[in-house]
Motif scaffolding. Structure first.
Motif, PDB file in Angstrom:
ATOM      1  N   GLY A   1       0.793  -1.222   0.000  1.00  0.00           N
ATOM      2  CA  GLY A   1       0.000   0.000   0.000  1.00  0.00           C
ATOM      3  C   GLY A   1       0.823   1.268   0.000  1.00  0.00           C
ATOM      4  N   GLU A   2       2.121   1.145  -0.240  1.00  0.00           N
ATOM      5  CA  GLU A   2       3.022   2.294  -0.235  1.00  0.00           C
ATOM      6  C   GLU A   2       3.759   2.409  -1.566  1.00  0.00           C
ATOM      7  OE1 GLU A   2       3.262   4.375   2.282  1.00  0.00           O
ATOM      8  OE2 GLU A   2       2.015   3.251   3.708  1.00  0.00           O
ATOM      9  N   GLY A   3       4.297   3.594  -1.810  1.00  0.00           N
ATOM     10  CA  GLY A   3       5.171   3.797  -2.951  1.00  0.00           C
ATOM     11  C   GLY A   3       6.606   3.766  -2.482  1.00  0.00           C
ATOM     12  N   ILE A   4       7.237   2.605  -2.522  1.00  0.00           N
ATOM     13  CA  ILE A   4       8.590   2.413  -1.987  1.00  0.00           C
ATOM     14  C   ILE A   4       9.606   2.796  -3.061  1.00  0.00           C
ATOM     15  CG2 ILE A   4      10.191   0.735  -0.987  1.00  0.00           C
ATOM     16  CD1 ILE A   4       7.731  -0.917  -0.175  1.00  0.00           C
ATOM     17  N   THR A   5      10.494   3.738  -2.766  1.00  0.00           N
ATOM     18  CA  THR A   5      11.374   4.301  -3.790  1.00  0.00           C
ATOM     19  C   THR A   5      12.765   3.671  -3.843  1.00  0.00           C
ATOM     20  OG1 THR A   5      12.077   6.068  -2.294  1.00  0.00           O
ATOM     21  CG2 THR A   5      10.176   6.513  -3.701  1.00  0.00           C
ATOM     22  N   THR A   6      13.111   2.829  -2.859  1.00  0.00           N
ATOM     23  CA  THR A   6      14.400   2.116  -2.879  1.00  0.00           C
ATOM     24  C   THR A   6      14.157   0.657  -2.498  1.00  0.00           C
ATOM     25  OG1 THR A   6      14.837   2.730  -0.580  1.00  0.00           O
ATOM     26  CG2 THR A   6      15.758   4.159  -2.293  1.00  0.00           C
ATOM     27  N   PRO A   7      15.039  -0.256  -2.917  1.00  0.00           N
ATOM     28  CA  PRO A   7      14.852  -1.669  -2.603  1.00  0.00           C
ATOM     29  C   PRO A   7      14.679  -1.913  -1.100  1.00  0.00           C
ATOM     30  CG  PRO A   7      16.552  -1.419  -4.249  1.00  0.00           C
ATOM     31  CD  PRO A   7      16.220  -0.036  -3.786  1.00  0.00           C
ATOM     32  N   PHE A   8      13.586  -2.589  -0.759  1.00  0.00           N
ATOM     33  CA  PHE A   8      13.258  -2.849   0.647  1.00  0.00           C
ATOM     34  C   PHE A   8      13.358  -4.353   0.910  1.00  0.00           C
ATOM     35  CE2 PHE A   8      10.081  -3.961   3.894  1.00  0.00           C
ATOM     36  CZ  PHE A   8      10.488  -3.159   4.940  1.00  0.00           C
ATOM     37  N   PRO A   9      14.195  -4.774   1.857  1.00  0.00           N
ATOM     38  CA  PRO A   9      14.340  -6.209   2.140  1.00  0.00           C
ATOM     39  C   PRO A   9      13.115  -6.758   2.873  1.00  0.00           C
ATOM     40  CG  PRO A   9      15.637  -4.929   3.682  1.00  0.00           C
ATOM     41  CD  PRO A   9      15.083  -3.949   2.692  1.00  0.00           C
ATOM     42  N   THR A  10      12.634  -7.900   2.446  1.00  0.00           N
ATOM     43  CA  THR A  10      11.455  -8.512   3.062  1.00  0.00           C
ATOM     44  C   THR A  10      11.825  -9.867   3.658  1.00  0.00           C
ATOM     45  OG1 THR A  10      10.732  -9.775   1.123  1.00  0.00           O
ATOM     46  CG2 THR A  10      10.097  -7.445   1.225  1.00  0.00           C
ATOM     47  N   LYS A  11      10.856 -10.507   4.268  1.00  0.00           N
ATOM     48  CA  LYS A  11      11.031 -11.861   4.785  1.00  0.00           C
ATOM     49  C   LYS A  11      10.392 -12.901   3.855  1.00  0.00           C
ATOM     50  CE  LYS A  11      11.373 -10.468   9.639  1.00  0.00           C
ATOM     51  NZ  LYS A  11      10.852 -10.638  11.024  1.00  0.00           N
ATOM     52  N   PHE A  12      10.040 -12.463   2.649  1.00  0.00           N
ATOM     53  CA  PHE A  12       9.477 -13.403   1.685  1.00  0.00           C
ATOM     54  C   PHE A  12      10.527 -14.438   1.315  1.00  0.00           C
ATOM     55  CE2 PHE A  12       6.917  -9.529   0.146  1.00  0.00           C
ATOM     56  CZ  PHE A  12       5.916  -9.775   1.075  1.00  0.00           C
ATOM     57  N   SER A  13      10.067 -15.617   0.935  1.00  0.00           N
ATOM     58  CA  SER A  13      10.992 -16.685   0.539  1.00  0.00           C
ATOM     59  C   SER A  13      11.097 -16.836  -0.968  1.00  0.00           C
ATOM     60  CB  SER A  13      10.547 -18.019   1.162  1.00  0.00           C
ATOM     61  OG  SER A  13       9.235 -18.359   0.736  1.00  0.00           O
ATOM     62  N   ARG A  14      10.197 -16.194  -1.718  1.00  0.00           N
ATOM     63  CA  ARG A  14      10.244 -16.308  -3.173  1.00  0.00           C
ATOM     64  C   ARG A  14       9.546 -15.116  -3.821  1.00  0.00           C
ATOM     65  NH1 ARG A  14       5.913 -21.239  -4.156  1.00  0.00           N
ATOM     66  NH2 ARG A  14       4.231 -20.367  -2.899  1.00  0.00           N
ATOM     67  N   ILE A  15       9.776 -14.958  -5.105  1.00  0.00           N
ATOM     68  CA  ILE A  15       9.235 -13.818  -5.843  1.00  0.00           C
ATOM     69  C   ILE A  15       7.719 -13.807  -5.822  1.00  0.00           C
ATOM     70  CG2 ILE A  15       8.888 -12.984  -8.213  1.00  0.00           C
ATOM     71  CD1 ILE A  15      11.833 -13.294  -8.708  1.00  0.00           C
ATOM     72  N   HIS A  16       7.084 -14.971  -5.959  1.00  0.00           N
ATOM     73  CA  HIS A  16       5.621 -15.034  -6.021  1.00  0.00           C
ATOM     74  C   HIS A  16       4.970 -14.331  -4.834  1.00  0.00           C
ATOM     75  CE1 HIS A  16       5.842 -17.809  -9.338  1.00  0.00           C
ATOM     76  NE2 HIS A  16       6.570 -18.663  -8.637  1.00  0.00           N
ATOM     77  N   ASP A  17       5.569 -14.480  -3.642  1.00  0.00           N
ATOM     78  CA  ASP A  17       4.969 -13.914  -2.436  1.00  0.00           C
ATOM     79  C   ASP A  17       4.908 -12.387  -2.498  1.00  0.00           C
ATOM     80  OD1 ASP A  17       4.761 -16.469  -1.381  1.00  0.00           O
ATOM     81  OD2 ASP A  17       6.752 -16.392  -0.475  1.00  0.00           O
ATOM     82  N   ALA A  18       5.878 -11.774  -3.139  1.00  0.00           N
ATOM     83  CA  ALA A  18       5.911 -10.308  -3.194  1.00  0.00           C
ATOM     84  C   ALA A  18       4.698  -9.759  -3.935  1.00  0.00           C
ATOM     85  CB  ALA A  18       7.201  -9.843  -3.869  1.00  0.00           C
ATOM     86  N   PHE A  19       4.256 -10.444  -4.982  1.00  0.00           N
ATOM     87  CA  PHE A  19       3.138  -9.948  -5.770  1.00  0.00           C
ATOM     88  C   PHE A  19       1.813 -10.045  -5.017  1.00  0.00           C
ATOM     89  CE2 PHE A  19       6.197 -11.044  -9.201  1.00  0.00           C
ATOM     90  CZ  PHE A  19       6.330  -9.763  -9.723  1.00  0.00           C
ATOM     91  N   ALA A  20       1.753 -10.893  -3.996  1.00  0.00           N
ATOM     92  CA  ALA A  20       0.522 -11.003  -3.210  1.00  0.00           C
ATOM     93  C   ALA A  20       0.246  -9.732  -2.432  1.00  0.00           C
ATOM     94  CB  ALA A  20       0.622 -12.184  -2.244  1.00  0.00           C
TER      95      ALA A  20
END
Length: 373
Positions: free
Chosen positions: A138-157
């Protein structure tokens, strides 16, 4: 956007946000992070033929990913470059200003993989960290933000887009097997004289079918059985449906048989050069799904050697969507198309109209620009 086997990048299509950075002078935009500008990038709304992205010269590109109006490129050195629309921070350069030239994204580690969709960018680092930037959470993130996701698919959720974010596993159970068996049974009924209760004649040749299946699967035949042989005022049958129904010579036997088979199987079994006739039949019978399937089959079959054939047929069948697709495809392969045998066979008036349209699209000017640049 495409990457060649030699790591070169080419792009074509819509370019309003600078997604296709074609340089007119030097290739200095990759010298460092955050210093690229659009001063030396050619401004053109769209490109109708593939153009080499010279702004990434000197870099070996191993993967490219495209969002709605922005692009990511991954080099063999594990660096990520981005450019294009940046209203949600999807370029990842710590601001929301459009970038019409590639800029290196400051990811804290080497990157192994990238992905993009809509206004979201994703990268996987060498430590398997999934980074996101752009429209996410829900944000406009302007620099790479590290997440706890384990794979790319999760980010799109967690993006603003509604989409399937992980693979769907389909298991076979008894119900599915029963449905498949039923479909196979319907397939074997087609053109079976031993079970048929209705015959369709086309060009003097019989096709054995079943009234119930035709009424269920096709509105055209449902109207025939329920109205054409019924007194509309009293809703009473004025005659029995004929045992044999003869089709006019508007459609060929092979095409009409393919249409009836589609009603039984849901698949199109016809050579690509005859699918336009089937598409015309589907349009006349208001079979929307079949018409869409025919359009997809035709587009998949088009090449530079046969696009002129389909272009002429589309004009004859008044298939505007296919005509436009063929025209745009031909513009991207102009030399091969004009030298093809099918183009030579085209009616003179069709060829003249094609050349006029091509001239209006500035295709000849664009071709000369490629020669001189």
């Amino acid at each position: 956007m495409v990457v060649t086997d030699k790591g070169k990048l080419y792009g074509w299509g819509y370019n309003q946000s600078g997604q296709i950075p074609i340089h007119t002078t030097s290739n200095k935009s990759l010298s460092g992070s955050g210093v690229a500008t659009s001063d030396n990038v050619q401004s053109q709304e769209h490109f109708v033929i593939p153009c080499k992205i010279t702004a990434v010269s000197g870099k070996v590109i191993v993967k490219v990913a495209c969002g709605f109006e922005h692009t990511l490129a991954l080099t063999d050195e594990g660096k990520v470059y981005a450019w294009g629309k940046n209203d949600k921070g999807q370029v990842g350069i710590n601001n929301k200003q459009k970038s019409s030239a590639p800029v290196m994204v400051d990811v804290p580690e080497l990157v192994l993989d990238i992905a993009a969709y809509g206004n979201l960018s994703v990268a996987i680092g060498s430590n398997q960290t999934v980074y996101v930037w752009g429209d996410c959470f829900g944000e406009g993130i302007t620099t790479p933000f590290p997440t706890k996701f384990s794979r790319i698919h999760d980010a799109f959720a967690f993006s603003a887009m509604s989409l399937m974010h992980k693979p769907l596993t389909v298991s076979m159970n008894n119900d599915v097997e029963e449905v498949l068996n039923l479909l196979e049974s319907l397939r074997t009924l087609f053109d079976d004289p031993s079970t048929s209760d209705f015959i369709v004649h086309v060009e003097g040749q019989p096709i054995h079918v079943h009234k119930t299946i035709l009424k269920i699967r096709c509105q055209h035949f449902k109207n025939k059985f329920q109205h054409d042989w019924t007194d509309s005022e009293n809703d009473q049958r004025i005659s029995d449906p004929p045992a044999v129904y003869t089709i006019s010579d508007k459609f060929s036997y092979i095409v009409y048989k393919a249409f009836l088979k589609y009603l039984y199987t849901g698949t199109v079994d016809l050579p690509s050069e005859q699918i336009l006739e089937l598409m015309k039949l589907a349009d006349e019978y208001c079979e929307t799904n079949l018409k869409r399937e025919c359009g997809q089959r035709i587009k998949q079959a088009i090449t530079s050697s046969n696009v002129a054939f389909f272009y002429g047929k589309a004009i004859g069948c008044n298939a505007k969507d296919i005509e436009e697709f063929c025209f745009q495809f031909a513009l991207c392969h102009m030399k091969d198309v004009v030298l093809s045998e099918e183009y030579i066979k085209l009616d003179t008036s069709i060829k003249d109209n094609f050349m006029r349209r091509a001239a209006q699209e500035n295709i000849f000017k664009t071709s000369l620009q490629r020669v001189w640049t």
